[in-house]
Every structure is written in C-alpha cells, then in structure tokens.
Scaffold this motif. Sequence first.
Motif, PDB file in Angstrom:
ATOM      1  N   ILE A 159       0.830  -1.202   0.000  1.00  0.00           N
ATOM      2  CA  ILE A 159       0.000   0.000   0.000  1.00  0.00           C
ATOM      3  C   ILE A 159       0.866   1.254   0.000  1.00  0.00           C
ATOM      4  CG2 ILE A 159      -1.662   1.320   1.369  1.00  0.00           C
ATOM      5  CD1 ILE A 159      -2.901  -1.302   2.231  1.00  0.00           C
ATOM      6  N   LEU A 160       1.964   1.214   0.756  1.00  0.00           N
ATOM      7  CA  LEU A 160       2.872   2.359   0.780  1.00  0.00           C
ATOM      8  C   LEU A 160       3.480   2.613  -0.598  1.00  0.00           C
ATOM      9  CD1 LEU A 160       4.196   4.454   2.673  1.00  0.00           C
ATOM     10  CD2 LEU A 160       6.065   2.828   3.001  1.00  0.00           C
ATOM     11  N   LEU A 161       3.879   1.534  -1.284  1.00  0.00           N
ATOM     12  CA  LEU A 161       4.441   1.677  -2.629  1.00  0.00           C
ATOM     13  C   LEU A 161       3.400   2.223  -3.599  1.00  0.00           C
ATOM     14  CD1 LEU A 161       6.567  -1.583  -2.964  1.00  0.00           C
ATOM     15  CD2 LEU A 161       7.395   0.745  -2.691  1.00  0.00           C
ATOM     16  N   LEU A 162       2.172   1.723  -3.508  1.00  0.00           N
ATOM     17  CA  LEU A 162       1.112   2.210  -4.393  1.00  0.00           C
ATOM     18  C   LEU A 162       0.801   3.677  -4.122  1.00  0.00           C
ATOM     19  CD1 LEU A 162      -1.373  -0.827  -4.371  1.00  0.00           C
ATOM     20  CD2 LEU A 162       0.176  -0.134  -6.207  1.00  0.00           C
ATOM     21  N   ALA A 163       0.814   4.062  -2.850  1.00  0.00           N
ATOM     22  CA  ALA A 163       0.503   5.447  -2.509  1.00  0.00           C
ATOM     23  C   ALA A 163       1.582   6.396  -3.011  1.00  0.00           C
ATOM     24  CB  ALA A 163       0.340   5.584  -0.992  1.00  0.00           C
ATOM     25  N   ILE A 164       2.850   6.035  -2.770  1.00  0.00           N
ATOM     26  CA  ILE A 164       3.943   6.911  -3.210  1.00  0.00           C
ATOM     27  C   ILE A 164       4.072   6.895  -4.728  1.00  0.00           C
ATOM     28  CG2 ILE A 164       6.435   7.282  -3.090  1.00  0.00           C
ATOM     29  CD1 ILE A 164       6.373   6.194  -0.266  1.00  0.00           C
ATOM     30  N   ALA A 168      10.674  10.134  -2.625  1.00  0.00           N
ATOM     31  CA  ALA A 168       9.906   9.002  -2.127  1.00  0.00           C
ATOM     32  C   ALA A 168      10.360   8.589  -0.734  1.00  0.00           C
ATOM     33  CB  ALA A 168      10.029   7.818  -3.090  1.00  0.00           C
ATOM     34  N   MET A 169      11.666   8.662  -0.467  1.00  0.00           N
ATOM     35  CA  MET A 169      12.173   8.328   0.863  1.00  0.00           C
ATOM     36  C   MET A 169      11.658   9.312   1.906  1.00  0.00           C
ATOM     37  SD  MET A 169      16.087   7.151  -0.007  1.00  0.00           S
ATOM     38  CE  MET A 169      16.445   6.738   1.696  1.00  0.00           C
ATOM     39  N   LEU A 170      11.564  10.587   1.539  1.00  0.00           N
ATOM     40  CA  LEU A 170      10.998  11.574   2.456  1.00  0.00           C
ATOM     41  C   LEU A 170       9.515  11.307   2.703  1.00  0.00           C
ATOM     42  CD1 LEU A 170      12.570  15.015   1.461  1.00  0.00           C
ATOM     43  CD2 LEU A 170      12.760  13.824   3.647  1.00  0.00           C
ATOM     44  N   GLN A 171       8.787  10.939   1.666  1.00  0.00           N
ATOM     45  CA  GLN A 171       7.374  10.625   1.834  1.00  0.00           C
ATOM     46  C   GLN A 171       7.185   9.396   2.710  1.00  0.00           C
ATOM     47  OE1 GLN A 171       6.043  10.302  -2.216  1.00  0.00           O
ATOM     48  NE2 GLN A 171       5.719  12.495  -2.447  1.00  0.00           N
ATOM     49  N   GLU A 172       8.045   8.396   2.525  1.00  0.00           N
ATOM     50  CA  GLU A 172       7.977   7.209   3.391  1.00  0.00           C
ATOM     51  C   GLU A 172       8.250   7.583   4.835  1.00  0.00           C
ATOM     52  OE1 GLU A 172       9.722   4.477   5.988  1.00  0.00           O
ATOM     53  OE2 GLU A 172      11.097   5.614   4.714  1.00  0.00           O
ATOM     54  N   SER A 173       9.229   8.444   5.062  1.00  0.00           N
ATOM     55  CA  SER A 173       9.537   8.874   6.424  1.00  0.00           C
ATOM     56  C   SER A 173       8.358   9.611   7.038  1.00  0.00           C
ATOM     57  CB  SER A 173      10.775   9.777   6.417  1.00  0.00           C
ATOM     58  OG  SER A 173      11.883   9.106   5.871  1.00  0.00           O
ATOM     59  N   PHE A 174       7.720  10.473   6.251  1.00  0.00           N
ATOM     60  CA  PHE A 174       6.578  11.237   6.755  1.00  0.00           C
ATOM     61  C   PHE A 174       5.404  10.317   7.086  1.00  0.00           C
ATOM     62  CE2 PHE A 174       2.651  13.647   5.659  1.00  0.00           C
ATOM     63  CZ  PHE A 174       2.661  14.510   6.742  1.00  0.00           C
ATOM     64  N   LEU A 175       5.108   9.371   6.194  1.00  0.00           N
ATOM     65  CA  LEU A 175       3.992   8.461   6.440  1.00  0.00           C
ATOM     66  C   LEU A 175       4.283   7.524   7.617  1.00  0.00           C
ATOM     67  CD1 LEU A 175       3.022   7.571   2.762  1.00  0.00           C
ATOM     68  CD2 LEU A 175       1.834   9.116   4.322  1.00  0.00           C
ATOM     69  N   SER A 176       5.521   7.054   7.725  1.00  0.00           N
ATOM     70  CA  SER A 176       5.881   6.216   8.861  1.00  0.00           C
ATOM     71  C   SER A 176       5.817   7.006  10.159  1.00  0.00           C
ATOM     72  CB  SER A 176       7.284   5.630   8.672  1.00  0.00           C
ATOM     73  OG  SER A 176       7.329   4.792   7.541  1.00  0.00           O
ATOM     74  N   PHE A 177       6.175   8.288  10.092  1.00  0.00           N
ATOM     75  CA  PHE A 177       6.082   9.146  11.270  1.00  0.00           C
ATOM     76  C   PHE A 177       4.629   9.280  11.723  1.00  0.00           C
ATOM     77  CE2 PHE A 177       5.726  13.299  13.327  1.00  0.00           C
ATOM     78  CZ  PHE A 177       6.723  13.210  14.279  1.00  0.00           C
ATOM     79  N   LEU A 178       3.700   9.295  10.768  1.00  0.00           N
ATOM     80  CA  LEU A 178       2.282   9.388  11.109  1.00  0.00           C
ATOM     81  C   LEU A 178       1.685   8.053  11.515  1.00  0.00           C
ATOM     82  CD1 LEU A 178       0.965  11.795   8.315  1.00  0.00           C
ATOM     83  CD2 LEU A 178       1.587  12.356  10.668  1.00  0.00           C
ATOM     84  N   GLY A 179       2.445   6.960  11.344  1.00  0.00           N
ATOM     85  CA  GLY A 179       1.956   5.651  11.739  1.00  0.00           C
ATOM     86  C   GLY A 179       1.207   4.910  10.652  1.00  0.00           C
ATOM     87  N   ILE A 180       1.249   5.384   9.398  1.00  0.00           N
ATOM     88  CA  ILE A 180       0.535   4.705   8.314  1.00  0.00           C
ATOM     89  C   ILE A 180       1.501   4.244   7.228  1.00  0.00           C
ATOM     90  CG2 ILE A 180      -1.687   5.834   8.672  1.00  0.00           C
ATOM     91  CD1 ILE A 180      -0.979   7.886   6.619  1.00  0.00           C
ATOM     92  N   GLY A 181       2.772   4.158   7.581  1.00  0.00           N
ATOM     93  CA  GLY A 181       3.774   3.676   6.633  1.00  0.00           C
ATOM     94  C   GLY A 181       4.263   2.299   7.018  1.00  0.00           C
ATOM     95  N   VAL A 182       5.580   2.137   7.086  1.00  0.00           N
ATOM     96  CA  VAL A 182       6.181   0.867   7.488  1.00  0.00           C
ATOM     97  C   VAL A 182       5.867   0.623   8.953  1.00  0.00           C
ATOM     98  CG1 VAL A 182       8.347  -0.387   7.742  1.00  0.00           C
ATOM     99  CG2 VAL A 182       8.011   1.121   5.787  1.00  0.00           C
ATOM    100  N   GLN A 183       5.377  -0.574   9.264  1.00  0.00           N
ATOM    101  CA  GLN A 183       4.955  -0.911  10.616  1.00  0.00           C
ATOM    102  C   GLN A 183       5.982  -1.801  11.301  1.00  0.00           C
ATOM    103  OE1 GLN A 183       2.250   0.565  11.910  1.00  0.00           O
ATOM    104  NE2 GLN A 183       2.020   1.600   9.929  1.00  0.00           N
ATOM    105  N   GLN A 184       5.962  -1.754  12.633  1.00  0.00           N
ATOM    106  CA  GLN A 184       6.849  -2.584  13.432  1.00  0.00           C
ATOM    107  C   GLN A 184       6.555  -4.065  13.195  1.00  0.00           C
ATOM    108  OE1 GLN A 184       9.313  -1.531  15.036  1.00  0.00           O
ATOM    109  NE2 GLN A 184       8.929   0.397  16.087  1.00  0.00           N
ATOM    110  N   PRO A 185       7.593  -4.927  13.323  1.00  0.00           N
ATOM    111  CA  PRO A 185       8.983  -4.603  13.671  1.00  0.00           C
ATOM    112  C   PRO A 185       9.869  -4.309  12.463  1.00  0.00           C
ATOM    113  CG  PRO A 185       8.726  -6.969  13.662  1.00  0.00           C
ATOM    114  CD  PRO A 185       7.377  -6.396  13.299  1.00  0.00           C
TER     115      PRO A 185
END
Length: 322
Positions: A178-183, A245-262
Amino acid sequence: MPSARPRARAWHITTVSVFVLAGLLAASVGTLPLSRRWYNVQELDVAVRHPPSLRPIVSYEHYETDPRLHAAARIAHHAVSWFGHDDLGRSLFYRILPGFLVSLAIGLAAAVMAVAIGVTWGAAAALAGGRVDFIMMRIVDVLYGLPYILMVILLKVGLARPLTILLGGHSRGTDLVILLLAIGGVSWLTMARVIRGQVLSLRSQPFVEAARACGAGAFHIFRRHLLPNLVGPIAVYATLVIPQAMLQESFLSFLGIGVQQPTPSLGRLAADGVEAVNTFVGYWWLIVFPCAVLVLTLLALNFIGDALRDAYDPKSKTVGLV
C-alpha cells in the motif's frame, strides 16, 4: 578559466556523494545476514534504551547457536551496541542498516513506477494531441489536487483486506504494498508533465517529420526517435524521485501509516526516536543516528541528480552544486 574551480568543486561533491551512497549500500548489504538475525532481538533485561557503547551490552550467546555466522560473530557482537539500543533493547546499529535498504527500495520502486507510468502517460498524451491530450492532462491535474494523506488512507482502507488475503495473511507485506502504491501513485504525475513537454517540443523537429513522411507509425517514432532523446530527462527525474519518495515514506511512517513494526525503515526509526525524546531524559541516539543516515542519503541522491541534470542539459548555466 573562471568556471574551472566551481566545476571541479561540483565534481568533488558528486564523487563524495557516490562514495557515501556506495558505502552505505555496501555496509547494509554486507551485514544483511547478521542484521536479519539481530534487528528484532530484544534484550529487555540489560539493554533497554542503553546509550551507544564501544563495548557490547548484549550477550554473546545469541551467535553460538548458529554455526554459519560463527566466523563473523565477534565482529557483529562488538558492533551491536555502537549506535545504542531502542526502547525494546534492540540494536539500533542492526536496525538502521536494513532500514536503509527498506527506505532505498521504496525510493527505487517509486522511481520505477514514476518512469513506467509517467513516460507512457505523458508520451501518449503528447502524441495523441487534441481532445485526448486535454482529457489526459486534466486527469493529471485532478490527481495533483487530491490531498496526499487522504489518498493513502483511502488506499489503506480499500486495499488492506484484499491484499492481506492475497498475501496469505502477511499484514506487514500489505502495508509495504500500500505504501508503494501510494507513493508511486503520486510520483509519476510530474514525470508525465515533463515527458509531455519534451515530446511536444521534439515531435516538430525535422527528423520526426521525416520519419512521419516515410510512413512510420507513432509507436515506431517514439521508440526509435523520441525515446533516445528522452533518456536524459528520465534519468535525471528518476534520480530525484528516489529522495522524494524516501521523504514521503519517512513522513507516512512518522504518522503511523507507513512501514509498521517490527520492520525497520529510516522513517520508522526516526518516528520511534521522536517518541523517546522528552524534556526529562534525552535518548538522543534514537533520533540522531537514523536522521543522520537519512540526511546523508538524501543529500547524496540530490547531488547526484543535480550532476546528471547538468550533464544532460547543455543549456544549463549552473556550474556548481553549492
């Protein structure tokens, strides 16, 4: 010659950027067998938010059970505490290295999607012309106007369940897709505009008119005559899409809707570091090291992209990168 010094300085900066990016990539790939083993090892009893240390905090026994890694065990054991540990006692060193690969892979995937979709869409609109060109570019304008976060949330809500079923119940894989599709769904819009403008300027050139007079079709003209002249802009923009794209991933992960733990990524690690910083106790290493790697990567990619732009754009007046 007055421009010799700025050009030499630009060349040195680009060379350093290439070496920095190559060094990070080599370190991440070279330690991947070890980081895959260590990135989620939790030492809750001895290493929770332990500061950086040259002496290993985590016990050596984790390596003794795996004879395949025994040769590199001592090196890995000494490096495990270099960047400190997070709030679950996990080695930040062995989380940053695979996190760099995850973020870079997301950037590369977004660049591939931007090139594939943007080149096809922009070239088709320019070659078709007329009403088709108008409709296709208005679709691009509409997508530009949609709120980015809203698109991500809608994709997550609409695709989370079917993708999870398709991937056999792996929710972490679903989040990455989903993150790849969004970015990627946003990255190609600028590429489409750039390619459309380039094709519009090239299709009136004499060599294109000659090919059209010989009876060549639109696809043949694009493949044999237009695409070779588009390699420069495509390479430049693709290089600049990766840090975006790396900045967008960082922003989305910061909001909790990007890459998830662990699963680690530079954005996920930076978000965890922000949560650990407070006015009473400053766990500075949790945010300094991930952000430092992210900044170095983004700067290197941007300098390389600027160098490619200057190399492929003969009209550019820029002779330096700073």
